[in-house]
Design an enzyme around this catalytic site. Sequence first.
Site, PDB file in Angstrom:
ATOM      1  N   GLY A 299     -30.237 -68.119  28.130  1.00 49.58           N
ATOM      2  CA  GLY A 299     -30.376 -67.171  29.382  1.00 49.58           C
ATOM      3  C   GLY A 299     -31.637 -67.499  30.266  1.00 49.58           C
ATOM      4  N   HIS A 300     -32.282 -66.593  30.778  1.00 46.88           N
ATOM      5  CA  HIS A 300     -33.275 -66.837  31.959  1.00 46.88           C
ATOM      6  C   HIS A 300     -34.324 -67.972  31.330  1.00 46.88           C
ATOM      7  CE1 HIS A 300     -35.118 -65.805  35.765  1.00 46.88           C
ATOM      8  NE2 HIS A 300     -36.406 -65.559  35.081  1.00 46.88           N
ATOM      9  N   PHE A 301     -34.972 -67.739  30.342  1.00 45.55           N
ATOM     10  CA  PHE A 301     -36.034 -68.589  29.836  1.00 45.55           C
ATOM     11  C   PHE A 301     -35.413 -69.613  28.923  1.00 45.55           C
ATOM     12  CE2 PHE A 301     -39.068 -65.218  31.337  1.00 45.55           C
ATOM     13  CZ  PHE A 301     -39.712 -66.039  32.338  1.00 45.55           C
TER      14      PHE A 301
END
Length: 324
Positions: A299-301
């Site tokens: 995902g994002h991180f």
Amino acid sequence: MKRLIPIALAGAILAVPAAAQTGCPAAAQQSAALPVPVIHYKSKQIDGVKVFYREAGPVGAPVLLLLHGFPTSSHMFRNLIPLLADRYHVIAPDYPGYGQSDAPGHTQFAYTFAHQADIVDKLVTQIGASRYAMYVMDYGAPIGYRLALKHPERVSGLIVQNGNAYVEGLQSPFWDPIKVYWRDRSQKNRDALNGLVTLDITKFQYTDGMGDVERISPDNWVHDQALLDRPGNRDVQLDMLGDYGANVPLYPQFQAFFRERKPPTLIVWGKNDKIFPEAGAHPYLRDLPDAEIHILDSGHFALEDRLDEMAPLIRNFLDRKICK
């Protein structure tokens, strides 16, 4: 009395009970030879503001500048830095308003991407970094690319992780209320963004779309949210969210930099990111056809659950393209 066996580790002598050595003596000997990078936690005064940064690695080695995203800080690189610092001079700043840097009130400090880029520029100049590769993520992308426009000759390479420079990467519904605020800076539209700095959204950014949520330490959102909840910090974040729109008109200039300078580029992108989705990764290849691209089940991180995949890719890229 137990017999103690001395073991040398990173220049120190540790006394370990002999019984502890009976299971894996070969592994113990191998571990004793592993380097343990030292990370320094420093700060400098830039235009009257304390700017915190993490620094590791040999002075004189190729510099890698790590530029963090929202709502975190250089904390996001805490696990990656030791894996690169034996061969690279790693610098990871916290922007004003983030992490351990000062967070003056939003009426006393201009929380814009142009200003943040100027602060980072002055910091690396004070440190003496005249050439650097950049790892850019989220907010770090427009900050880093603004640096590149100011000093294109300084950029030796790019590592791009969920950091946007193309309009295709801004089509997620996540951006809809933010775009409304870009067009109309009314208090009503500003207040509509308050939810983006709450614990639920901070936790969402760390957990949504991750290939293995059990790899994600809860310390991440506890740490970030504690900083977001400081008095006055909500306005800091809303100012930055509002100013993000000022980066979009610069996208053609960012893309021209890619085409004209052709920096060696590695793209490592969490494909399940609902903020900067995968659609923002592939357009880089229009301007950087030789870029190496890896789309990860994350995902994002992405560093939080795919460090074991990303670190070897990053290390290999730097060794081939930067540390020549």
